[in-house]
Design an enzyme around this catalytic site. Structure first.
Site, PDB file in Angstrom:
ATOM      1  N   SER A 224     -31.826  -3.663 -22.149  1.00  0.00           N
ATOM      2  CA  SER A 224     -31.139  -2.458 -22.590  1.00  0.00           C
ATOM      3  C   SER A 224     -32.071  -1.580 -23.429  1.00  0.00           C
ATOM      4  O   SER A 224     -33.145  -1.210 -22.959  1.00  0.00           O
ATOM      5  CB  SER A 224     -29.867  -2.839 -23.355  1.00  0.00           C
ATOM      6  OG  SER A 224     -28.990  -1.743 -23.457  1.00  0.00           O
ATOM      7  N   ASP A 412     -24.994  -2.533 -12.727  1.00  0.00           N
ATOM      8  CA  ASP A 412     -25.027  -1.858 -14.018  1.00  0.00           C
ATOM      9  C   ASP A 412     -25.154  -0.359 -13.795  1.00  0.00           C
ATOM     10  O   ASP A 412     -25.997   0.087 -13.009  1.00  0.00           O
ATOM     11  CB  ASP A 412     -26.230  -2.375 -14.830  1.00  0.00           C
ATOM     12  CG  ASP A 412     -26.402  -1.652 -16.154  1.00  0.00           C
ATOM     13  OD1 ASP A 412     -25.390  -1.205 -16.719  1.00  0.00           O
ATOM     14  OD2 ASP A 412     -27.548  -1.547 -16.622  1.00  0.00           O
ATOM     15  N   CYS A 415     -27.875   1.427 -17.436  1.00  0.00           N
ATOM     16  CA  CYS A 415     -29.343   1.359 -17.258  1.00  0.00           C
ATOM     17  C   CYS A 415     -29.589   0.871 -15.829  1.00  0.00           C
ATOM     18  O   CYS A 415     -30.145  -0.205 -15.606  1.00  0.00           O
ATOM     19  CB  CYS A 415     -29.989   0.421 -18.273  1.00  0.00           C
ATOM     20  SG  CYS A 415     -29.906   1.004 -19.976  1.00  0.00           S
ATOM     21  N   HIS A 469     -25.292  -5.427 -16.245  1.00  0.00           N
ATOM     22  CA  HIS A 469     -26.261  -5.099 -17.286  1.00  0.00           C
ATOM     23  C   HIS A 469     -26.920  -6.350 -17.870  1.00  0.00           C
ATOM     24  O   HIS A 469     -28.094  -6.341 -18.207  1.00  0.00           O
ATOM     25  CB  HIS A 469     -25.535  -4.327 -18.388  1.00  0.00           C
ATOM     26  CG  HIS A 469     -26.413  -3.749 -19.445  1.00  0.00           C
ATOM     27  ND1 HIS A 469     -27.260  -2.694 -19.215  1.00  0.00           N
ATOM     28  CD2 HIS A 469     -26.573  -4.082 -20.754  1.00  0.00           C
ATOM     29  CE1 HIS A 469     -27.897  -2.382 -20.339  1.00  0.00           C
ATOM     30  NE2 HIS A 469     -27.507  -3.213 -21.286  1.00  0.00           N
TER      31      HIS A 469
END
Length: 505
Positions: A224, A412, A415, A469
């Site tokens: 992240s 995700d 990102c 994610h």
């Protein structure tokens, strides 16, 4: 002048709008940006976390180690561990500690260190959680640490913990996050120089405390917002090694999971990804992307060291994401296969309940320091850093043979793999043409395709199947295989027997 000055920021935004195409201005005004403080609160609530403090800034009277050595570490054993083997504290090799940050006013960084379950000669891996401002205990207990937390707050051994193939560190950073603290607000960090200098100083102290590990291969990992932290720390370690500043850190590679690294390219991929995944229609995609020229101009003005311009870029560019999210409804943007119920997208509350137990706090030696699962103050302090491009320092690392793995779960949104793939392929370095020309090959685990891999020389990109994610949480076996094979230079190797690659608990 502070970056948050409303007068200068308002003037800057006005100038940016005046320089932008009219359709972009209209689209931006239709989707007013969410304030950073609101975004930070939303991030925390969606994980069902309720830290008592926005940051760990404590009074002098609460200081734990006023006259203590630079690093204070203890072996410990978590209470309530379901462990049929009855391993002793010494045999377990689990450590918790505080490091007094050398170049700070009064800051102490908290960390966990878990010795490898396999061999002390395994690589040393550091894990950095993003946020910015979320504790690495999030990953420790929900992703790739030695344990997972059961609903009754007992700990169960994680069959796919990364300590099975590495000596692993989890660090609470930047200062004020997790159990890390200071008694001086000047220790709050605002950029990657402050963050990476603190981490470099920590590593120097850690290897001085554990000199037998200094010769081991060293890898930097995380996910992240750590897409900023990781390349910054890799560059700092490499710089320190070349300048012979202290203990040589045997840096071999760095891995970024679903990270934010090159915002200009990654924000440009949001609407494309959302349309590809059926979240947006073509007309919605086109309307939202009218803001993109304004966003790209703002990011260009931010560059690598802007201040007010970077906050403006954050505000402008996040209208793209907030517009997509408004149309997505209750879709979990960390994993679009899932729905959020009300404000709750994940329930990570057990980490707060577990670490606030008196027996656990006693075992860790944290005294009365609060556990701040995610810090709103750290989040806001890093706003000037958010839109800076951290890709710029990576080519020099690749040229010197330091490996980079960028991996991303395919579901995700925040990102997403598409934006990550684009910046990796666009990065200019000596092997770029060969990397771009390299074929995608299956990444296989136990004979099944777990992802798609593109690699050339020191650079690898892996799109991970059936993951969002948090890849180590969604695909624990695949992520452990990924780490081990990558460190061994065998990432493209296929296997039908993971037991040959990963040792037993």
């Amino acid at each position: 002048m502070k970056a948050s000055s409303p007068t200068f920021l308002s003037l800057f935004l006005l100038l940016l709008l005046l320089l932008s195409p009219l359709p972009s201005v209209v689209a931006l005004l239709r989707a007013p940006p969410r304030l950073p403080s609101v975004s930070a609160e939303k991030l925390i609530r969606e994980l069902n976390l309720f830290p008592n403090q926005p940051i760990n800034i404590v009074g002098d009277s609460n200081r734990l180690h006023a006259a203590a050595p630079r690093i204070v570490e203890r072996r410990f054993k978590f209470p309530n561990v379901i462990d049929p083997r009855g391993v002793s504290v010494e045999e377990l090799g689990h450590h918790a500690g505080y490091y007094q940050i050398e170049h700070s006013h009064a800051a102490r960084m908290f960390y966990f260190f878990f010795e490898s379950r396999n061999s002390s000669e395994d690589p040393v891996v550091i894990w950095l959680t993003g946020g910015p401002g979320c504790s690495s205990e999030m990953a420790l207990f929900y992703e790739n640490g030695p344990f997972t937390i059961a609903n009754n707050l007992s700990l169960v051994w994680n069959e796919y913990g990364w300590d099975k193939v590495s000596n692993i560190l989890y660090v609470d950073q930047p200062i004020g996050t997790g159990f890390s603290y200071s008694s001086d607000r000047r220790d709050i960090r605002h950029d990657e120089k402050g963050v990476s200098d603190d981490l470099y100083d920590f590593l120097q102290a850690f290897f001085k405390e554990h000199p037998h590990l200094a010769k081991n291969d060293f890898y930097i990992t995380g996910e992240s917002y750590a897409g900023h932290y990781i390349p910054a720390l890799a560059a700092r370690v490499h710089q320190g090694n070349k300048a012979k500043e202290g203990i040589h850190v045997n840096l071999k590679g760095f891995a970024i999971g679903n990270g934010l690294t090159d915002p200009a390219i990654q924000y440009g991929a949001y609407a494309d990804y959302a349309m590809d995944m059926g979240i947006l229609t073509q007309s919605e995609h086109d309307r939202i992307n009218k803001v993109l020229p304004v966003c790209e101009t703002a990011i260009k003005l931010c560059g690598t060291d802007g201040t007010i311009s970077c906050v403006a870029a954050y505000i402008v560019c996040n209208t793209i994401f907030s517009s997509i999210f408004a149309r997505a409804g209750n879709v979990n943007y960390y994993d679009i296969r899932k729905k959020c119920e009300g404000s709750l997208c994940y329930d990570f509350s057990n980490v707060e309940k577990f670490l606030n137990q008196k027996s656990v706090r006693g075992a860790l030696g944290v005294g009365d320091i609060e556990f701040v699962s995610c810090s709103t103050t750290v989040y806001e302090a890093m706003l000037v850093d958010w839109m800076r491009n951290l890709e710029v320092g990576i080519p020099a690392l690749l040229e010197d043979g330091i490996k980079l793995l960028v991996y991303a779960g395919e579901y995700d949104l925040i990102c997403n793999w598409l934006g990550n793939s684009r910046w990796v392929h666009a990065m200019e370095w000596r092997g770029q043409k060969a990397f771009v020309a390299s074929p995608e090959v299956p990444f296989e685990v136990d004979g099944a395709k777990a992802g798609l891999l593109t690699s050339h020389g020191p650079l690898s990109f892996l799109k991970v199947h059936d993951a969002g994610h948090m890849v180590p949480m969604d695909q624990p076996k695949a992520s452990l295989e990924m780490l081990k094979r990558w460190m061994e230079g065998l990432l493209s190797k296929s296997t039908t027997d993971s037991g040959t690659l990963v040792s037993s608990i």
